[in-house]
Write a protein that holds these residues in place. Sequence first.
Motif, mmCIF file in Angstrom:
data_model
loop_
_atom_site.group_PDB
_atom_site.id
_atom_site.type_symbol
_atom_site.label_atom_id
_atom_site.label_comp_id
_atom_site.label_asym_id
_atom_site.label_seq_id
_atom_site.Cartn_x
_atom_site.Cartn_y
_atom_site.Cartn_z
ATOM 1 N N SER A 1 -8.417 1.524 7.839
ATOM 2 C CA SER A 1 -8.992 1.877 6.552
ATOM 3 C C SER A 1 -9.352 3.358 6.369
ATOM 4 O O SER A 1 -8.970 3.965 5.369
ATOM 5 N N PRO A 2 -10.070 3.987 7.327
ATOM 6 C CA PRO A 2 -10.468 5.392 7.114
ATOM 7 C C PRO A 2 -9.280 6.314 6.854
ATOM 8 O O PRO A 2 -9.400 7.306 6.141
ATOM 9 N N LEU A 3 -8.135 5.971 7.423
ATOM 10 C CA LEU A 3 -6.947 6.807 7.240
ATOM 11 C C LEU A 3 -6.434 6.749 5.812
ATOM 12 O O LEU A 3 -5.711 7.629 5.366
ATOM 13 N N THR B 1 -7.483 -5.239 11.489
ATOM 14 C CA THR B 1 -6.525 -4.152 11.301
ATOM 15 C C THR B 1 -6.953 -3.252 10.148
ATOM 16 O O THR B 1 -6.993 -2.034 10.291
ATOM 17 N N SER B 2 -7.299 -3.857 9.005
ATOM 18 C CA SER B 2 -7.665 -3.011 7.862
ATOM 19 C C SER B 2 -8.936 -2.228 8.172
ATOM 20 O O SER B 2 -9.086 -1.101 7.738
ATOM 21 N N THR C 1 0.832 -1.202 0.000
ATOM 22 C CA THR C 1 0.000 0.000 0.000
ATOM 23 C C THR C 1 0.867 1.252 0.000
ATOM 24 O O THR C 1 0.546 2.225 -0.678
ATOM 25 N N ALA C 2 1.981 1.210 0.746
ATOM 26 C CA ALA C 2 2.870 2.373 0.748
ATOM 27 C C ALA C 2 3.324 2.658 -0.676
ATOM 28 O O ALA C 2 3.347 3.796 -1.122
ATOM 29 N N ASN C 3 3.643 1.593 -1.370
ATOM 30 C CA ASN C 3 4.055 1.737 -2.753
ATOM 31 C C ASN C 3 2.954 2.369 -3.599
ATOM 32 O O ASN C 3 3.198 3.266 -4.397
ATOM 33 N N LEU C 4 1.715 1.879 -3.382
ATOM 34 C CA LEU C 4 0.578 2.422 -4.135
ATOM 35 C C LEU C 4 0.386 3.896 -3.820
ATOM 36 O O LEU C 4 0.138 4.712 -4.705
ATOM 37 N N ILE C 5 0.502 4.232 -2.510
ATOM 38 C CA ILE C 5 0.334 5.623 -2.103
ATOM 39 C C ILE C 5 1.409 6.486 -2.756
ATOM 40 O O ILE C 5 1.124 7.559 -3.308
ATOM 41 N N ILE C 6 2.622 5.993 -2.715
ATOM 42 C CA ILE C 6 3.725 6.742 -3.290
ATOM 43 C C ILE C 6 3.499 6.968 -4.781
ATOM 44 O O ILE C 6 3.664 8.073 -5.303
ATOM 45 N N ILE D 1 -5.019 5.149 -2.118
ATOM 46 C CA ILE D 1 -4.599 4.075 -3.019
ATOM 47 C C ILE D 1 -5.689 3.852 -4.058
ATOM 48 O O ILE D 1 -6.848 4.191 -3.822
ATOM 49 N N PRO D 2 -5.295 3.288 -5.183
ATOM 50 C CA PRO D 2 -6.264 3.131 -6.282
ATOM 51 C C PRO D 2 -7.515 2.349 -5.871
ATOM 52 O O PRO D 2 -8.592 2.602 -6.381
ATOM 53 N N GLN D 3 -7.385 1.383 -4.939
ATOM 54 C CA GLN D 3 -8.546 0.588 -4.538
ATOM 55 C C GLN D 3 -9.491 1.361 -3.623
ATOM 56 O O GLN D 3 -10.475 0.806 -3.146
ATOM 57 N N GLY D 4 -9.137 2.647 -3.309
ATOM 58 C CA GLY D 4 -10.003 3.427 -2.444
ATOM 59 C C GLY D 4 -9.468 3.437 -1.037
ATOM 60 O O GLY D 4 -8.925 4.432 -0.590
ATOM 61 N N ASN D 5 -9.578 2.307 -0.318
ATOM 62 C CA ASN D 5 -8.963 2.231 1.001
ATOM 63 C C ASN D 5 -8.493 0.812 1.294
ATOM 64 O O ASN D 5 -8.679 -0.107 0.502
ATOM 65 N N LEU D 6 -7.889 0.651 2.472
ATOM 66 C CA LEU D 6 -7.246 -0.608 2.813
ATOM 67 C C LEU D 6 -8.245 -1.759 2.847
ATOM 68 O O LEU D 6 -7.944 -2.876 2.453
#
Lengths: 303, 224
Positions: free
Chosen positions: A254-256, A249-250, A47-52, A261-266
């Motif tokens: 998730s709200p954060l 955990t997700s 996800t970090a990668n996706l965010i980046i 990310i492309p999928q919207g959230n975690l």
Amino acid sequence: MKWLKLVRTFKEGMTNFYRNGWLTFATVSILATSLYIISVTVVLGLTANLIIVSLQDKINVSVYFNPGVEESKIIEIKDKLADYEEIKSVDYISKDKALEDLLALSSNTEMINKALEEIGENPLPASIVIRANNPEQYEQIVRSVEDSYFKEDISSVNYIENKKTIDRLSEIVLMSRKIGLIFGLAFVVIGILITFNAIRITMYSHKQEFEVMRLVGASNLYIRMPFVFEGVFYGLVAGVLTMILLFGTSYFISPLTNGSIPQGNLLSFYFSNFFWILGATMLTGVLLGVISGFIAIKRYLKI
Amino acid sequence: MIKFENVSKVYPENFVALDNVNLTIESGEFVSVVGQSGAGKSTLLKLISAEEQPSEGVVYFNERPLSSIKKRLLPYFRRNIGTVFQDFKLLPKKTVFENVAYALEVFGETNENIAEKVPEILDIVGMTDKMEKYPHQLSGGEKQKISLARALVCNPQVILADEPSGNLDPDSTWDITQLLLKINGLGTTIVLATHNKEMVDKIEKRVIRLENGKIVSDEIKGRY
């Protein structure tokens, strides 16, 4: 006969699994914890990668043109720039489009309309928006734009204002990749070691039984198979447990991550990859369980 | 059936457990091996079940030298031998029935045969009513009977009993002695290692006395 023995050792493994209640609980919890740590590391990395990547997409450099420059010339420049390898995309924003965007962004359109009436014409410059493949390349791109044959037509490049953000971002990108890799690897190794030790202790507690089994004439394979199956059960149950932990955990994190990310959230990332994650955790769990069991039991079968 | 030819066993640090032992045990015999702790009784038994290999000499089982059996095939050889220990060595997470059945399961015996044979054997040792109990719910004497039942269930040619009375009270010892005699009466060879004087005196069969790894006496109808 082979089939009979396979069925027997399978049942035996199952019986071991539920009769050893406390030990099973301890082993499964440890295995689940390791799997959880490993998968969180992997998911965070992903996800970090996706965010980046999506952040990188938001960086750009705008080149503003002098009011007198013909639209056809700007489009010609745009097309030329688009041919460069380092440049991912170039978009032309006309004066009218710039105004449209401004009105769309602003909450006080009335004021702007009034001001425009005063001026009598659209004061916004036409521009092109350049996106690079790699944040480190902006510097070079800007330099070549400022040095180009159309440098006379340019009124300004907003690079300097963006430079700080771009620099910080590329730093963060590089750092987070490095840190993620180091921590990820460390956690994976720790997880494997913990699991291996837990299963070794489990096997140690069976040590006396191995001796007895051998003495009543059980072959090594016959002794070993139930523990292989036990390892499989550990892996499967721990895998399911890990999925539940991951879901929790997700759900909370998730709200954060909304929109980053492309999928919207975690959470939607979790669900859209549910079977992949489930398969990977279970497979890892089973492999960890079986391999550590196999190695651990070996030393007790040397009579 | 069992033959020791010039057998010596030396453990590390030059501890001599057996010193040049020659011995023949015929099929159907009941042999008590007596002597003090450390005289080599356990080693003698371990050499028969091939848990240990002799440092010198050869041990034969049915005319075959044990050293010729490949390690991988030892479990199959051991199915000819039933073993009973001082500490019973039952599987703690299995019921009485399962403990006895295990010895048949490893053979690949069918479920029907197991369901038939196990109660039969438990009947011989008088433990049919404890079938569903776990070892920790049994007394020492009862555990030893189960361990004896497990040794018996595969119809072994020989039963090796290493101090079977070591952890038992006199009454249970008497029970086990009776059982061993009964099993011997059915044709199974028995090698009993013990330092229980009463037990040996009651059996009134062949007695071999070991001292410092050597056979010092071997009587056909011996006493302790």
